[in-house]
Design a protein around this motif. Structure first.
Motif, PDB file in Angstrom:
ATOM      1  N   LEU A  17       0.806  -1.228   0.000  1.00 49.27           N
ATOM      2  CA  LEU A  17       0.000   0.000   0.000  1.00 49.27           C
ATOM      3  C   LEU A  17       0.833   1.269   0.000  1.00 49.27           C
ATOM      4  O   LEU A  17       0.304   2.359  -0.169  1.00 49.27           O
ATOM      5  CB  LEU A  17      -0.935   0.001   1.213  1.00 49.27           C
ATOM      6  CG  LEU A  17      -2.039  -1.072   1.177  1.00 49.27           C
ATOM      7  CD1 LEU A  17      -2.650  -1.269   2.554  1.00 49.27           C
ATOM      8  CD2 LEU A  17      -3.112  -0.690   0.166  1.00 49.27           C
ATOM      9  N   ASN A  18       2.124   1.147   0.236  1.00 49.46           N
ATOM     10  CA  ASN A  18       2.947   2.348   0.420  1.00 49.46           C
ATOM     11  C   ASN A  18       4.257   2.318  -0.348  1.00 49.46           C
ATOM     12  O   ASN A  18       5.199   3.019   0.001  1.00 49.46           O
ATOM     13  CB  ASN A  18       3.283   2.536   1.915  1.00 49.46           C
ATOM     14  CG  ASN A  18       2.060   2.875   2.745  1.00 49.46           C
ATOM     15  OD1 ASN A  18       1.579   3.996   2.738  1.00 49.46           O
ATOM     16  ND2 ASN A  18       1.540   1.885   3.463  1.00 49.46           N
ATOM     17  N   PHE A  19       4.296   1.496  -1.406  1.00 54.50           N
ATOM     18  CA  PHE A  19       5.564   1.315  -2.123  1.00 54.50           C
ATOM     19  C   PHE A  19       6.208   2.643  -2.514  1.00 54.50           C
ATOM     20  O   PHE A  19       7.387   2.874  -2.288  1.00 54.50           O
ATOM     21  CB  PHE A  19       5.343   0.451  -3.377  1.00 54.50           C
ATOM     22  CG  PHE A  19       6.602   0.089  -4.099  1.00 54.50           C
ATOM     23  CD1 PHE A  19       7.309  -1.058  -3.751  1.00 54.50           C
ATOM     24  CD2 PHE A  19       7.109   0.889  -5.115  1.00 54.50           C
ATOM     25  CE1 PHE A  19       8.483  -1.404  -4.406  1.00 54.50           C
ATOM     26  CE2 PHE A  19       8.292   0.554  -5.772  1.00 54.50           C
ATOM     27  CZ  PHE A  19       8.977  -0.593  -5.420  1.00 54.50           C
ATOM     28  N   GLU A  20       5.376   3.540  -3.064  1.00 58.61           N
ATOM     29  CA  GLU A  20       5.956   4.793  -3.577  1.00 58.61           C
ATOM     30  C   GLU A  20       6.294   5.793  -2.465  1.00 58.61           C
ATOM     31  O   GLU A  20       6.885   6.840  -2.731  1.00 58.61           O
ATOM     32  CB  GLU A  20       5.043   5.419  -4.644  1.00 58.61           C
ATOM     33  CG  GLU A  20       3.825   6.152  -4.127  1.00 58.61           C
ATOM     34  CD  GLU A  20       2.748   5.235  -3.541  1.00 58.61           C
ATOM     35  OE1 GLU A  20       1.733   5.759  -3.080  1.00 58.61           O
ATOM     36  OE2 GLU A  20       2.921   3.997  -3.507  1.00 58.61           O
ATOM     37  N   ARG A  21       5.945   5.438  -1.209  1.00 57.97           N
ATOM     38  CA  ARG A  21       6.370   6.281  -0.085  1.00 57.97           C
ATOM     39  C   ARG A  21       7.775   5.901   0.405  1.00 57.97           C
ATOM     40  O   ARG A  21       8.344   6.565   1.262  1.00 57.97           O
ATOM     41  CB  ARG A  21       5.399   6.130   1.091  1.00 57.97           C
ATOM     42  CG  ARG A  21       3.985   6.626   0.825  1.00 57.97           C
ATOM     43  CD  ARG A  21       3.887   8.130   0.960  1.00 57.97           C
ATOM     44  NE  ARG A  21       2.526   8.597   0.821  1.00 57.97           N
ATOM     45  CZ  ARG A  21       1.941   8.837  -0.361  1.00 57.97           C
ATOM     46  NH1 ARG A  21       2.591   8.638  -1.489  1.00 57.97           N
ATOM     47  NH2 ARG A  21       0.697   9.280  -0.400  1.00 57.97           N
ATOM     48  N   LEU A  22       8.302   4.823  -0.136  1.00 55.84           N
ATOM     49  CA  LEU A  22       9.657   4.419   0.262  1.00 55.84           C
ATOM     50  C   LEU A  22      10.683   5.281  -0.468  1.00 55.84           C
ATOM     51  O   LEU A  22      10.434   5.727  -1.592  1.00 55.84           O
ATOM     52  CB  LEU A  22       9.888   2.949  -0.098  1.00 55.84           C
ATOM     53  CG  LEU A  22       9.168   1.913   0.782  1.00 55.84           C
ATOM     54  CD1 LEU A  22       9.165   0.545   0.092  1.00 55.84           C
ATOM     55  CD2 LEU A  22       9.806   1.812   2.161  1.00 55.84           C
ATOM     56  N   PRO A  23      11.819   5.529   0.126  1.00 53.80           N
ATOM     57  CA  PRO A  23      12.867   6.288  -0.565  1.00 53.80           C
ATOM     58  C   PRO A  23      13.304   5.553  -1.839  1.00 53.80           C
ATOM     59  O   PRO A  23      13.172   4.334  -1.932  1.00 53.80           O
ATOM     60  CB  PRO A  23      14.018   6.322   0.450  1.00 53.80           C
ATOM     61  CG  PRO A  23      13.440   5.904   1.743  1.00 53.80           C
ATOM     62  CD  PRO A  23      12.220   5.103   1.465  1.00 53.80           C
ATOM     63  N   LYS A  24      13.841   6.329  -2.769  1.00 56.83           N
ATOM     64  CA  LYS A  24      14.187   5.763  -4.073  1.00 56.83           C
ATOM     65  C   LYS A  24      15.097   4.547  -3.986  1.00 56.83           C
ATOM     66  O   LYS A  24      14.935   3.581  -4.722  1.00 56.83           O
ATOM     67  CB  LYS A  24      14.858   6.852  -4.935  1.00 56.83           C
ATOM     68  CG  LYS A  24      13.866   7.926  -5.336  1.00 56.83           C
ATOM     69  CD  LYS A  24      14.219   8.587  -6.645  1.00 56.83           C
ATOM     70  CE  LYS A  24      13.064   9.441  -7.168  1.00 56.83           C
ATOM     71  NZ  LYS A  24      12.463  10.330  -6.140  1.00 56.83           N
ATOM     72  N   GLU A  25      16.081   4.617  -3.067  1.00 54.62           N
ATOM     73  CA  GLU A  25      17.036   3.506  -3.030  1.00 54.62           C
ATOM     74  C   GLU A  25      16.385   2.205  -2.550  1.00 54.62           C
ATOM     75  O   GLU A  25      16.753   1.116  -2.988  1.00 54.62           O
ATOM     76  CB  GLU A  25      18.277   3.859  -2.190  1.00 54.62           C
ATOM     77  CG  GLU A  25      18.046   4.126  -0.705  1.00 54.62           C
ATOM     78  CD  GLU A  25      17.604   5.565  -0.398  1.00 54.62           C
ATOM     79  OE1 GLU A  25      17.204   6.288  -1.335  1.00 54.62           O
ATOM     80  OE2 GLU A  25      17.646   5.951   0.790  1.00 54.62           O
ATOM     81  N   VAL A  26      15.377   2.338  -1.671  1.00 61.31           N
ATOM     82  CA  VAL A  26      14.685   1.127  -1.204  1.00 61.31           C
ATOM     83  C   VAL A  26      13.782   0.592  -2.317  1.00 61.31           C
ATOM     84  O   VAL A  26      13.734  -0.614  -2.582  1.00 61.31           O
ATOM     85  CB  VAL A  26      13.869   1.402   0.078  1.00 61.31           C
ATOM     86  CG1 VAL A  26      13.228   0.113   0.577  1.00 61.31           C
ATOM     87  CG2 VAL A  26      14.743   2.027   1.156  1.00 61.31           C
ATOM     88  N   GLN A  27      13.093   1.516  -3.011  1.00 59.46           N
ATOM     89  CA  GLN A  27      12.277   1.104  -4.156  1.00 59.46           C
ATOM     90  C   GLN A  27      13.128   0.384  -5.198  1.00 59.46           C
ATOM     91  O   GLN A  27      12.738  -0.672  -5.707  1.00 59.46           O
ATOM     92  CB  GLN A  27      11.640   2.330  -4.827  1.00 59.46           C
ATOM     93  CG  GLN A  27      10.520   2.956  -4.022  1.00 59.46           C
ATOM     94  CD  GLN A  27       9.775   4.030  -4.826  1.00 59.46           C
ATOM     95  OE1 GLN A  27       9.763   4.002  -6.042  1.00 59.46           O
ATOM     96  NE2 GLN A  27       9.156   4.968  -4.125  1.00 59.46           N
ATOM     97  N   ALA A  28      14.283   0.970  -5.482  1.00 59.42           N
ATOM     98  CA  ALA A  28      15.158   0.377  -6.504  1.00 59.42           C
ATOM     99  C   ALA A  28      15.599  -1.024  -6.076  1.00 59.42           C
ATOM    100  O   ALA A  28      15.603  -1.960  -6.878  1.00 59.42           O
ATOM    101  CB  ALA A  28      16.366   1.276  -6.740  1.00 59.42           C
TER     102      ALA A  28
END
Lengths: 432, 255
Positions: free
Chosen positions: A277-288
């Motif tokens: 539910l919150n993927f895009e709230r993670l910082p870029k490096e964690v998303q990557a």
């Protein structure tokens, strides 16, 4: 398969979960006739023992609900009480509570991954066996777990039942020196947390997708810890005050933990639900890092919860470093409260998922009533639904031993904390 | 052959088991020194095995617990309680002061399904206990020191002086004298490291009663600070509410 014998298996304990419970499984003509996650951890009746206590006593008492996630209980409680007392502890307290909570995520998730879950993936019974075969991986996990504990200790003096949290803030602000020393240790561990994330994604995780509803807090611009609205993957979007209008807890005969349902159906809380539910709230490096695993997020595979946990360790380390980057000593680490009557709720994201509290205070600031809904009781119905679907599709042409191991592994995906809601599970399989 | 150890759980929060599970490298060292045969949360399950040392967490709150602790006692050479629940009944013993069944009825819609006793009692109320480690929670130092001592064949030494003594050694400012906080340090057993006063707050007695304590003097002092009798009683009736010295002190102000 027509002449089915009735087979009964009694395994005395499902190990590596927190709390006491059991699983009853009756298989009849190749179908599941009964499947019950029995939780028999004796009730400790916290909601009653809080009655009559002063608001300033609550944080120390509710910590005792769970030794693994006491910070979560303290955070949901102080939030609810501050809502009643009309307190705004201000930005310093807000930020440091996030740091404190990050410590608990790192500690609890590292413990679960290495001591409880990972041995399954290598055919080991426990962490000491695993440590003989994978000493570097296990020691990396223990180091991360220790860092989580250090972070809780920074604000709480000890990591289990910390003594630093209070209504209005903290009893004590750590010194600049302590903060800088620990912050740099956390920063240095970021590569280790990233390597852990990659390691969990490289485990042979079964492909087992199921439709389920994820529920978590969601905040306007940050990954949820202490604040946010309660949202679901099916469009629910409510304030935490509206929780009781949508979520119902009911008692089932086979469990001392209440089952919680959303609009009559099971749902998932915890790390996987949060990331879904919150993927895009993670910082870029964690998303990557999460994308690089090859897993598609949101994920409908509960085995990905171990990757979600590792991702949250990586996130929490970075978040703590960020929040401690410009640390300054506050004039006072808390704001003073004045007693008043009212009703307030608090919701936060415990390591295992949404933790909802509601309190009513009298004019003297004493608790009139309390209601606490822990994550594991929310996941209980979902665990049963998962086991049902997973075992049906996997089939029963396996030995009882293999079936038992598989069921345990499915249950561990949820990191159930039976002390919060449920400590050991004994599995009974009957085939008729 | 290595000595055998078991860790058993009764009604508790699992926090004292973390003295092992949070021990990091020391946990791996421990597993070299001893054979951990039963510790459900960590993995090994052999509840009926004969062991040299049994650690017991949690209090007795169900009819089944009453039987189980007897069995554990009979198969354990040395039995150590860890934490406030096992040693004094825990925070959940607050039900003993009221009608426990009535509490169960209030929490559960169908109380007939709940197999729970109306009371929460310490292990020593049921079987002989060889060593009590107080604390809510106990810490790694306490449990490892006990194992080490026993491995050397000596009885573990437990400090029973008060938190005050530790505060003096640490050089903490006295929160009772300097800030007028209702600190339980004068009557509470040391062992935690005087964490609360070090953080500028009053001790809430999670390590239980110290030896040779003067509770009437502390009760008077609290009254002098302006605490109402029920507030004074609640100071004693928290984590170790069923410890006899604390029960007596609470009754003296609120019969």
């Amino acid at each position: 398969m027509s002449e089915e014998r009735r087979i009964e298996i009694h395994v005395p304990a499902l190990a590596r979960v927190e709390g006491e419970g059991a699983l009853n499984l009756v298989i009849e003509d190749g179908r599941i006739a009964e499947l019950k996650l029995r939780i028999y951890e004796p009730p400790r009746l916290f909601e009653k023992l809080l009655e009559g206590r002063g608001y300033h006593e609550v944080a120390d008492l509710v910590a005792r609900i769970c030794g693994i996630c006491p910070v979560a209980y303290q955070m949901s409680a102080v939030q609810a009480l501050e809502a009643i007392l009309g307190l705004d502890p201000g930005p310093w307290v807000r930020a440091m509570r996030r740091v404190f909570y990050c410590g608990e995520w790192i500690e609890s998730h590292s413990l679960h991954i290495h001591l409880l879950a990972a041995p399954d993936f290598f055919g080991c019974d426990n962490v000491t066996e695993l440590a003989k075969r994978y000493p570097n991986e296990v020691r990396r996990g223990l180091r991360l777990q220790a860092l989580g504990n250090d972070l809780i200790r920074l604000f709480g003096a000890r990591s289990v039942h910390p003594v630093g949290a209070r209504v209005g803030g903290f009893y004590h602000a750590p010194s600049m020196n302590e903060v800088v020393t620990l912050r740099e240790k956390l920063r240095a561990a970021l590569p280790e947390a990233l390597a852990l994330l990659q390691w969990t994604a490289s485990l042979s995780l079964p492909a087992s997708e199921q439709p389920f509803t994820s529920v978590a807090l969601r905040h306007a611009d940050e990954y949820p810890l202490n604040e946010g609205r309660i949202v679901s993957s099916r469009g629910l979007d409510i304030a935490s005050e509206e929780y009781e209008q949508h979520f119902v807890e009911q008692q089932v005969p086979h469990s001392t933990a209440l089952h919680s349902l959303l609009d009559g159906a099971p749902y998932l809380v915890g790390p996987l639900a949060r990331i879904n539910l919150n993927f895009e709230r993670l910082p870029k490096e964690v998303q990557a890092a999460l994308r690089a695993t090859g897993i598609t997020w949101p994920s409908a595979n509960m085995y990905h919860s171990i990757v979600a946990r590792a991702a949250e360790i990586y996130y929490a380390l970075g978040e703590a470093v960020r929040l401690l980057e410009n640390y300054s000593l506050p004039a006072a680490p808390y704001v003073e409260a004045t007693a008043r009557a009212g009703v307030g709720v608090g919701a936060s994201e415990a390591p295992r998922g949404l933790l909802w509290h509601r309190y009513e205070l009298d004019p003297a600031g004493q608790v009139v009533s309390a209601r606490i809904v822990p994550p594991t009781s929310q996941n209980q119905a979902r665990i049963e639904a998962d086991l049902h679907a997973a075992l049906m599709s996997w089939g029963f042409a396996h030995s009882d031993e293999v079936l038992r191991a598989r069921s345990e592994q499915i249950i561990r995906n949820y990191d159930p904390c039976i002390s919060c809601a449920t400590h050991f599970l004994d599995l009974r399989v009957q085939r008729r | 052959m290595k000595p055998k150890i078991a860790v058993h759980k009764f009604s508790s929060c699992d926090g004292c088991q973390l003295a092992f599970l949070n021990a990091g490298e020391q946990l791996l060292t421990l597993s070299e020194l001893v054979d951990i045969v039963h510790f459900v949360e960590a993995g090994p399950v052999a509840p009926d095995e004969q062991v040299d040392i049994a650690f017991v967490e949690g209090s007795i709150t169900t009819p089944h617990d009453v039987e189980r602790i007897q069995r554990i006692r009979s198969q354990s050479h040395y039995l150590i309680t860890i934490g406030a629940c096992a040693t004094a009944g825990g925070v959940q013993a607050l039900r003993n002061l009221v009608d426990g069944q009535q509490w169960i009825n209030a929490v559960y819609a169908s109380p007939q399904y709940i197999a729970s006793l109306a009371t929460s009692t310490p292990i020593a109320a049921h079987v002989k206990v060889d060593l009590e480690l107080w604390g809510c929670p106990v810490n790694t130092r306490q449990v490892m020191a006990a194992v080490r001592a026993l491995l050397f064949g000596v009885v573990p030494e437990i400090r029973r002086d008060s938190v005050c003594m530790e505060c003096k050694r640490e050089g903490n400012v006295c929160v009772l004298v300097a800030k007028g906080q209702p600190c339980m340090g004068p009557v509470t057993q040391t062992g935690c490291g005087a964490l609360c006063p070090h953080f500028g707050r009053d001790c809430y007695a999670c390590y239980g009663p110290a030896e040779n304590i003067n509770t009437p003097a502390l009760v008077n002092r609290f009254a002098g600070l302006g605490l109402l009798p029920e507030e004074i009683a609640r100071r004693f009736l928290t984590i170790n509410n069923a410890a006899p010295a604390f029960v007596d002190a609470a009754r003296s102000v609120q019969p």
